[in-house]
Design an enzyme around this catalytic site. Structure first.
Site, PDB file in Angstrom:
ATOM      1  N   HIS A  88       1.220   1.289 -12.848  1.00  0.00           N
ATOM      2  CA  HIS A  88       1.993   0.118 -13.256  1.00  0.00           C
ATOM      3  C   HIS A  88       3.480   0.495 -13.256  1.00  0.00           C
ATOM      4  O   HIS A  88       3.842   1.561 -13.759  1.00  0.00           O
ATOM      5  CB  HIS A  88       1.555  -0.329 -14.657  1.00  0.00           C
ATOM      6  CG  HIS A  88       2.221  -1.582 -15.103  1.00  0.00           C
ATOM      7  ND1 HIS A  88       1.860  -2.829 -14.635  1.00  0.00           N
ATOM      8  CD2 HIS A  88       3.266  -1.786 -15.953  1.00  0.00           C
ATOM      9  CE1 HIS A  88       2.642  -3.746 -15.183  1.00  0.00           C
ATOM     10  NE2 HIS A  88       3.507  -3.144 -15.978  1.00  0.00           N
ATOM     11  N   ASP A 115      -3.902  -3.994 -17.926  1.00  0.00           N
ATOM     12  CA  ASP A 115      -2.879  -3.029 -18.368  1.00  0.00           C
ATOM     13  C   ASP A 115      -3.018  -2.554 -19.811  1.00  0.00           C
ATOM     14  O   ASP A 115      -2.016  -2.240 -20.462  1.00  0.00           O
ATOM     15  CB  ASP A 115      -1.464  -3.631 -18.178  1.00  0.00           C
ATOM     16  CG  ASP A 115      -1.184  -3.979 -16.724  1.00  0.00           C
ATOM     17  OD1 ASP A 115      -1.701  -3.294 -15.836  1.00  0.00           O
ATOM     18  OD2 ASP A 115      -0.440  -4.951 -16.490  1.00  0.00           O
ATOM     19  N   GLY A 160       0.782  -1.242   0.000  1.00  0.00           N
ATOM     20  CA  GLY A 160       0.000   0.000   0.000  1.00  0.00           C
ATOM     21  C   GLY A 160       0.806   1.281   0.000  1.00  0.00           C
ATOM     22  O   GLY A 160       0.295   2.342   0.373  1.00  0.00           O
ATOM     23  N   SER A 161       2.076   1.227  -0.460  1.00  0.00           N
ATOM     24  CA  SER A 161       2.876   2.466  -0.406  1.00  0.00           C
ATOM     25  C   SER A 161       2.320   3.538  -1.352  1.00  0.00           C
ATOM     26  O   SER A 161       2.422   4.730  -1.057  1.00  0.00           O
ATOM     27  CB  SER A 161       4.351   2.177  -0.708  1.00  0.00           C
ATOM     28  OG  SER A 161       4.543   1.880  -2.068  1.00  0.00           O
ATOM     29  N   LEU A 191      -4.245  -6.592  -7.278  1.00  0.00           N
ATOM     30  CA  LEU A 191      -3.831  -7.689  -8.160  1.00  0.00           C
ATOM     31  C   LEU A 191      -4.978  -8.436  -8.831  1.00  0.00           C
ATOM     32  O   LEU A 191      -4.744  -9.371  -9.597  1.00  0.00           O
ATOM     33  CB  LEU A 191      -2.967  -8.691  -7.367  1.00  0.00           C
ATOM     34  CG  LEU A 191      -1.665  -8.100  -6.809  1.00  0.00           C
ATOM     35  CD1 LEU A 191      -0.895  -9.143  -6.025  1.00  0.00           C
ATOM     36  CD2 LEU A 191      -0.803  -7.523  -7.922  1.00  0.00           C
ATOM     37  N   ASN A 248      -5.067   2.959 -12.838  1.00  0.00           N
ATOM     38  CA  ASN A 248      -4.139   1.989 -12.259  1.00  0.00           C
ATOM     39  C   ASN A 248      -2.714   2.525 -12.390  1.00  0.00           C
ATOM     40  O   ASN A 248      -2.408   3.263 -13.313  1.00  0.00           O
ATOM     41  CB  ASN A 248      -4.251   0.656 -13.019  1.00  0.00           C
ATOM     42  CG  ASN A 248      -3.316  -0.411 -12.474  1.00  0.00           C
ATOM     43  OD1 ASN A 248      -3.219  -0.610 -11.262  1.00  0.00           O
ATOM     44  ND2 ASN A 248      -2.604  -1.092 -13.364  1.00  0.00           N
TER      45      ASN A 248
HETATM   46  C1  GRF Z   1       3.479  -0.912  -7.414  1.00  0.00           C
HETATM   47  O1  GRF Z   1       4.732  -1.124  -7.967  1.00  0.00           O
HETATM   48  C2  GRF Z   1       2.452  -0.650  -8.469  1.00  0.00           C
HETATM   49  O2  GRF Z   1       2.968  -0.034  -9.601  1.00  0.00           O
HETATM   50  C3  GRF Z   1       1.984  -2.030  -8.844  1.00  0.00           C
HETATM   51  O3  GRF Z   1       2.016  -2.752  -7.637  1.00  0.00           O
HETATM   52  C4  GRF Z   1       2.947  -2.156  -6.740  1.00  0.00           C
HETATM   53  C5  GRF Z   1       2.211  -1.875  -5.482  1.00  0.00           C
HETATM   54  O4  GRF Z   1       3.044  -1.347  -4.477  1.00  0.00           O
HETATM   55  N1  GRF Z   1       0.716  -2.012  -9.509  1.00  0.00           N
HETATM   56  P1  GRF Z   1       2.394  -0.703  -3.197  1.00  0.00           P
HETATM   57  O5  GRF Z   1       1.427  -1.734  -2.634  1.00  0.00           O
HETATM   58  O6  GRF Z   1       1.676   0.537  -3.617  1.00  0.00           O
HETATM   59  O7  GRF Z   1       3.524  -0.418  -2.295  1.00  0.00           O
END
Ligand code: GRF
Length: 208
Positions: A111, A152, A14-15, A92, A109
């Protein structure tokens, strides 16, 4: 400017959700995270969201595995909070077609590569960066894009490059790209909040 009511969907750390929340607090994005939805009970990001007093929910496996039930659960949640933009931040699961249709051009989204390269089903996390390195790419980056009914494939809204170096590992490359993601996602949300997005065929035009 009115605050755009948004839902953030996560599956893990969730960063990106945290970066978005912090940008909102600094008024860099005029939005309000009305709810955080997780595909897993144990997603780390849920801890932060709860600490911040954001309503959270997680969706059970049986529901995730049924497109109908999953769509119903999401649509009920979005309607409850009058959501106007859905932000997939490391989510996911594929969004059911019914939800994509109901929120046409209102789901985005993030990516960790330059789409359309290195995207698609199963391309997430370390796998993306490994594939970029195996191919011998000189650049990679991050893409914020509209969500369509396949993984995507929706039109890009924002993209930014980073260099790839000979000595890179998936981890060093991920670490170079993550801060770009944390910058681009709030920026994209702010474009929606300011009604600056115009879609011409597949091209996302950013109004000045
Ligand atoms: C990120 O790299 C994002 O681009 C991808 O999944 C990752 C999620 O990271 N879709 P976080 O959970 O937001 O830290």
């Amino acid at each position: 400017m009115e605050k755009l009511p948004i839902a953030v969907l996560i599956s893990g750390r969730g960063s990106n959700m945290v970066a978005l929340h912090k940008a909102i607090q600094k008024r860099e994005a005029h939005a309000e995270i009305k709810c955080v939805v997780s595909s897993s009970e144990n997603a780390l990001g849920l801890v932060y969201a709860r600490e911040q007093g954001i309503p959270t929910t997680w969706i059970e496996k049986e529901i995730l595995h049924s497109a109908d039930l999953f769509a119903k659960a999401l649509l009920e949640m979005f309607s409850k909070y009058r959501i106007q933009l859905v932000v997939l931040a490391g989510f996911l699961r594929k969004i059911p077609d019914r939800v994509v249709a109901a929120y046409s051009n209102k789901i985005i989204n993030i990516h960790p590569a330059l789409l359309p390269a290195f995207g698609g089903k199963g391309m997430y996390g370390r796998r993306v960066h490994s594939a970029v390195l195996e191919y011998g790419c000189k650049v990679s980056g991050a893409t914020v894009h509209l969500v369509s009914s396949d993984y995507d494939t929706g039109p890009p809204i924002l993209q930014e490059c980073v260099p790839v170096f000979e000595y890179d590992t998936p981890e060093t490359l991920a670490a170079r790209i993550l801060p770009i993601e944390h910058k681009l996602l709030p920026k994209a949300v702010e474009l929606f909040a300011g009604n600056k997005i115009e879609i011409i065929d597949r091209f996302v035009r950013i109004k000045q």
